[in-house]
Design a protein around this motif. Structure first.
Motif, short mmCIF file in Angstrom:
data_model
loop_
_atom_site.label_atom_id
_atom_site.label_comp_id
_atom_site.label_asym_id
_atom_site.label_seq_id
_atom_site.Cartn_x
_atom_site.Cartn_y
_atom_site.Cartn_z
N VAL A 299 44.86 39.16 36.54
CA VAL A 299 44.52 39.66 37.87
C VAL A 299 44.35 41.18 37.84
N ARG A 300 45.07 41.86 36.97
CA ARG A 300 44.91 43.32 36.84
C ARG A 300 43.51 43.66 36.34
N ALA A 301 43.08 42.97 35.28
CA ALA A 301 41.76 43.23 34.71
C ALA A 301 40.65 42.97 35.72
N VAL A 302 40.74 41.82 36.39
CA VAL A 302 39.70 41.42 37.34
C VAL A 302 39.67 42.36 38.54
N ALA A 303 40.85 42.66 39.09
CA ALA A 303 40.93 43.50 40.29
C ALA A 303 40.37 44.89 40.05
N PHE A 304 40.74 45.51 38.92
CA PHE A 304 40.25 46.86 38.66
C PHE A 304 38.77 46.87 38.32
N ALA A 305 38.28 45.83 37.67
CA ALA A 305 36.84 45.76 37.38
C ALA A 305 36.04 45.67 38.68
N ILE A 306 36.52 44.83 39.62
CA ILE A 306 35.82 44.70 40.91
C ILE A 306 35.91 46.02 41.68
N ALA A 307 37.08 46.64 41.67
CA ALA A 307 37.24 47.92 42.37
C ALA A 307 36.31 48.99 41.80
N ASP A 308 36.01 48.88 40.51
CA ASP A 308 35.10 49.84 39.86
C ASP A 308 33.64 49.42 39.98
N GLY A 309 33.37 48.37 40.75
CA GLY A 309 31.98 48.05 41.05
C GLY A 309 31.39 46.87 40.31
N GLN A 310 32.18 46.18 39.45
CA GLN A 310 31.63 45.05 38.71
C GLN A 310 32.03 43.73 39.35
N LEU A 311 31.09 43.06 39.99
CA LEU A 311 31.36 41.76 40.60
C LEU A 311 31.23 40.65 39.56
N PRO A 312 32.00 39.57 39.72
CA PRO A 312 31.83 38.41 38.83
C PRO A 312 30.41 37.86 38.96
N SER A 313 29.82 37.46 37.84
CA SER A 313 28.47 36.91 37.87
C SER A 313 28.27 36.02 36.65
N ASN A 314 27.03 35.60 36.42
CA ASN A 314 26.74 34.68 35.31
C ASN A 314 26.21 35.38 34.07
N THR A 315 26.09 36.71 34.10
CA THR A 315 25.54 37.43 32.96
C THR A 315 26.33 38.70 32.70
N GLY A 316 26.23 39.19 31.46
CA GLY A 316 26.77 40.49 31.10
C GLY A 316 28.23 40.69 31.42
N ALA A 317 28.55 41.91 31.86
CA ALA A 317 29.93 42.25 32.17
C ALA A 317 30.48 41.38 33.30
N GLY A 318 29.63 41.00 34.25
CA GLY A 318 30.07 40.13 35.35
C GLY A 318 30.53 38.78 34.86
N TYR A 319 29.88 38.27 33.81
CA TYR A 319 30.28 36.98 33.23
C TYR A 319 31.65 37.08 32.58
N VAL A 320 31.90 38.21 31.91
CA VAL A 320 33.20 38.41 31.26
C VAL A 320 34.31 38.42 32.30
N ILE A 321 34.08 39.12 33.42
CA ILE A 321 35.08 39.18 34.48
C ILE A 321 35.31 37.79 35.08
N ARG A 322 34.24 37.06 35.31
CA ARG A 322 34.38 35.70 35.83
C ARG A 322 35.16 34.82 34.85
N ARG A 323 34.88 34.97 33.57
CA ARG A 323 35.57 34.17 32.53
C ARG A 323 37.07 34.47 32.52
N ILE A 324 37.44 35.74 32.64
CA ILE A 324 38.86 36.10 32.67
C ILE A 324 39.54 35.46 33.89
N LEU A 325 38.90 35.59 35.05
CA LEU A 325 39.49 35.04 36.27
C LEU A 325 39.61 33.52 36.17
N ARG A 326 38.60 32.86 35.65
CA ARG A 326 38.63 31.41 35.55
C ARG A 326 39.72 30.94 34.58
N ARG A 327 39.97 31.74 33.56
CA ARG A 327 41.07 31.39 32.64
C ARG A 327 42.39 31.40 33.41
#
Length: 878
Positions: A299-327
């Motif tokens: 939750v720390r990784a995902v929350a700070f990434a979103i706060a810094d402007g990276q939304l979860p998505s299906n590609t690139g950095a957004g995919y990585v954030i989505r993958r962490i949250l889904r784990r």
């Protein structure tokens, strides 16, 4: 000592050593194409190590938010299973850019740990690089001799290239390092086994807490080392591990960095986390512990990434954030029995805990919470779909071993980890072919590596010591020389050349704006520039070929047609941002943008659909500013505090320097490095073409300007003319369309009534056709109805009956559909399942479906398969 006090003590100590304290860079990198995330403290300073820029001070200290989940430094799969790996972590760092070196760095490290923090010297071990003759890098005698002043030689360990030569990646700045390790075991354990033997042995209580890297080399593309222009110090201390040492615990998760989050999970789930201090725990408790560690870390990784402007998505950095949250969601779902969204509730704890030092998490609290909540709800729905698919796989499996290929399909499509699938299968009395799963996973990884494989050669420097500059704000054409070139070969883009110019007018991609295109023209040839990007403070011009004479004098010519169209869209974006904040409210903040010659795309925070009326207001607002003919007011090298005092908009997730560029059109003031029109009149007109949701609390608007608007209106006019012609040119086209809709609605009602009447008439006919098979009244036949009619008919026939088994086939527009109805009493007494029936029979019409045990449907595409499907239906009751 509390974690916040430890952080403050570190920064105050290095401030006393004349270091400039700087804030953490955003966790998501936006100006370095070689990295998705800041994976180390030195990432934001790469350009200084490479000599491509000048730092604010030769001495800097900070704490950097880091994320390691991909590439060379990938800790994701370790997180949760041990007590010291993390996705996001803080790296306390002090830096010297050509200033002090080994003597000061090691002395200050020892002073801070032993005199300021007062850690037990007898628990500390240090390491130095043993040397690597193959690369002509000698044993680090200097570091060894320095350490002898502070520790006995038996506490100095020689480390190999793996442990004591730090490299960020396959290429780039690197050098030998000297680590400090701490032994946190009990006195009895230390007496039994020497801590020296456990250094770098992955022991959870003998851990590295500080790494002093001496940046002396640059790793070239061919693997060789060359000396950097200057010697630098790059140190990093793991904040979470340091807290563990200072708070007398044996797990990072037992420190106050994580315990508030753990307590919140406990209160939500009703389950208890067992401290690492307790050695003997059950297998079930261990699974709970792992799940909780995964969740509070992720939750720390995902929350700070979103706060810094990276939304979860299906590609690139957004995919990585989505993958962490889904784990994290999967672990909560499987081991904490959480079937509803809950992880978003941890954001409030995080904001309270870290908001003082990282204000972005407090400022973006509502947005982060809502985005995570929506992602949770979405993935939980996906999990339900996956569970249905798994039921189907089990039903179709011969024997008790499921194919590994099917388990991989669940993993790849629905994000089901193999351990979750294995757990569910075990409950059903099944296993799966693990070797086949691993083979499929290996194939996928190989495909992914091949697709992203990039080979980058070293720079060939043509002009030494040149300072490359950007002149594109004032010029679109400029006489230039090539200062350096290199070749890049990738599976995605093929062979390209990167060219650096001494004074370029080409704008590099950044701030949402695409890079310029154009040409390099010499007396004898023309080289097409297909893109421009920025990397480590160098502006890279991409070309498919190199000039025959790279030492010639060229004229760099920007494609002004594309740039002019892009600048209109960029300036309109600023005006629209102001319009949205004026009309919808000041809660609106930019969350992403794309500006190219064709259109503009703008993502922003807002928790409701933008109504048609609000869209018109935004358009009117922007077009009014265009009509006002507002002149561009540009401030270059403006002190950032002065810019903020003038009311400039700054974006979370962006890294700003001490001086900034501010763009002003009337009341619109934004910090921006992009290209803009000289006057809003140049935009001509502004039109929003779409509005929709991107994520929870995030809306997206796409809009056009200039000639694109003229083309849009021309297309609309042509479409209206065609509609009028189709309607026989009525005087009032709108009235004619409304009349046509009314007539169509009446006809639909008449058809529905006719079909209902037809179904009632069929009821008597079909009731007479029912035959008794094994005590079940059975009928499988095709009816001349649509799918809804078949459903109504099935329920009519089955009403007040306890022994009906029906399969009805329909065909509408050559699309076959099977409808199965089974009396609930038969479902209970004979174990029949309508969903299973239609899944099996659906194969004959090349389709599938599902539903409830007493009613289900399946659609397909092979009408010719209907007779065989109906013929096979009886087998379920024979």
């Amino acid at each position: 000592m509390k974690s916040q006090d430890i952080r403050k003590a570190y920064l105050q100590f290095f401030e006393s050593k004349n270091h400039l304290i700087v804030p953490s860079a955003p966790i998501v990198l936006k100006d370095d194409p070689t990295l998705m995330f800041n994976n180390s403290g030195m990432a934001q300073f790469k350009e200084f190590f490479l000599g491509n820029g000048t730092p604010k001070s030769p001495r800097i200290a900070d704490t950097q938010k880091c994320l390691r989940v991909s590439g060379k430094h990938n800790d994701l799969e370790d997180v949760g299973f041990d007590t010291y790996h993390h996705t996001m972590f803080e790296m306390l760092g002090n830096w010297s850019f050509g200033d002090y070196f080994k003597k000061e760095a090691l002395a200050w490290a020892w002073e801070f740990l032993t005199e300021v923090l007062k850690l037990d010297k007898d628990r500390l071990y240090v390491s130095v690089f043993e040397g690597n003759p193959a690369e002509n890098v000698p044993f680090d005698q200097e570091a060894f001799d320095i350490w002898k002043q502070y520790v006995s030689e038996d506490r100095i360990i020689l480390g190999n290239k793996k442990d004591n030569f730090w490299e960020m990646g396959d290429q780039g700045p690197c050098g030998p390092c000297s680590e400090i390790h701490i032994d946190l075991r009990t006195d009895a354990e230390r007496a039994a086994v020497s801590g020296r033997s456990l250094v770098n042995a992955d022991h959870p209580q003998v851990v590295e807490i500080w790494n002093n890297v001496f940046m002396e080399f640059n790793r070239k593309a061919d693997g060789s080392l060359e000396k950097l222009p200057a010697q630098h110090v790059d140190t990093g201390m793991g904040f979470e591990r340091l807290c563990m040492a200072m708070q007398g615990v044996t797990s990072n998760y037992d420190t106050d960095v994580f315990t508030p989050l753990i307590h919140k999970v406990e209160s939500i789930t009703g389950l208890k986390y067992t401290s690492n201090e307790i050695k003997s725990i059950s297998e079930e408790q261990n699974k709970i512990n792992i799940a909780i560690r995964v969740i509070v870390d992720h939750v720390r990784a995902v929350a700070f990434a979103i706060a810094d402007g990276q939304l979860p998505s299906n590609t690139g950095a957004g995919y990585v954030i989505r993958r962490i949250l889904r784990r994290a969601i999967r672990y909560g779902f499987t081991f904490l029995n959480q079937k509803e969204a809950f992880i978003h509730q941890l954001v409030a704890v995080l904001a309270d805990q870290m908001g003082e030092f990282f204000p972005e998490i407090r400022a973006q609290h509502n947005l982060v919470t809502n985005v995570i909540k929506e992602e949770e709800a979405s993935f939980l729905r996906t999990l339900e779909q996956g569970l249905q698919l798994l039921d189907k796989v089990v039903a179709e499996t011969q024997g008790t071993e499921v194919k590994g290929e099917k388990v991989f399909e669940l993993y790849d499509t629905f994000g089901f980890p193999k351990d979750l699938t294995a757990l569910i299968l075990k409950e059903k009395g099944f296993t799966y072919q693990e070797a086949e799963f691993e083979a499929e996973l290996a194939k996928q990884k190989a495909r992914s590596r091949a697709a992203s494989e990039v080979t980058t050669e070293d720079w060939k420097v043509l002009i030494e010591g040149n300072v490359e500059t950007f002149v594109g704000y004032d010029q679109t054409e400029n006489e230039v020389k090539i200062t350096r070139i290199r070749k890049v070969d990738s599976k995605k883009d093929g062979l390209l050349y990167q060219i650096v110019l001494d004074a370029t007018p080409f704008y590099p991609e950044g701030g949402g704006q695409v890079g310029d295109k154009g040409t390099l023209v010499s007396a004898n040839e023309v080289i097409e520039i297909i893109d421009t990007k920025k990397e480590n403070n160098l502006i890279l011009h991409f070309a498919k070929s190199l000039p025959e004479n790279v030492n010639a004098v060229f004229v760099a010519k920007v494609n002004t047609k594309l740039r002019t169209a892009t600048s209109k869209n960029h300036s309109a974006t600023h005006l629209m941002h102001l319009a949205l904040r004026t009309i919808l409210g000041t809660h609106v903040e930019q969350k992403g943008s794309l500006v190219n010659p064709n259109y503009l795309r703008f993502d922003f925070s807002h928790f409701a659909k933008v109504t048609d009326d609000e869209i018109r207001q935004v358009e009117d607002f922007v077009n009014a500013r265009i009509a006002e003919q507002l002149a561009l007011v540009e401030y270059r090298n403006l002190p950032i505090q002065e810019a903020m005092a003038k009311g400039a908009m700054a974006l979370f997730g962006e890294k700003y320097g001490d001086t900034v560029r501010m763009i002003e059109f009337g009341e619109s003031r934004e910090l921006c490095g992009g290209i803009h029109v000289k006057n809003t009149a140049d935009i001509w007109h502004f039109k929003i073409v779409s509005e929709g949701a991107v994520a929870a609390g995030i809306r997206r608007v796409e809009a056009i300007t200039g000639t694109a608007v003229a083309d849009f209106f021309a297309q609309q006019e042509a479409a209206l003319a065609q509609i009028k012609e189709t309607l026989k040119n009525p005087q009032d086209a709108l009235k004619a369309v409304v009349s046509l809709q009314d007539e169509n609605a009446k006809l639909k009602k008449q058809i529905e009534q006719l079909l209902k009447d037809k179904a009632k008439n069929l009821k008597g006919e079909l009731a007479a056709q029912l035959q008794t098979v094994n005590g079940v009244r059975f009928l499988a036949t095709q009816v001349d109805l649509d799918a809804n009619g078949a459903k109504d008919l099935a329920y009519e026939l089955g009403q007040n009956q306890t022994d009906i088994f029906l399969v009805l086939a329909t065909l509408t527009d050559d699309k076959p559909m099977l409808t199965c109805y089974i009396s609930k009493e038969l479902v209970d007494s004979k174990g029949l399942n309508a969903g299973q029936v239609v899944r099996e029979l659906g194969k004959y019409i090349q389709g599938g479906g599902g539903g409830q045990p007493f009613f289900a449907t399946a659609g397909g595409k092979l009408a010719a398969g209907i007779p065989e499907a109906l013929q096979k239906a009886i087998t379920f009751i024979q």
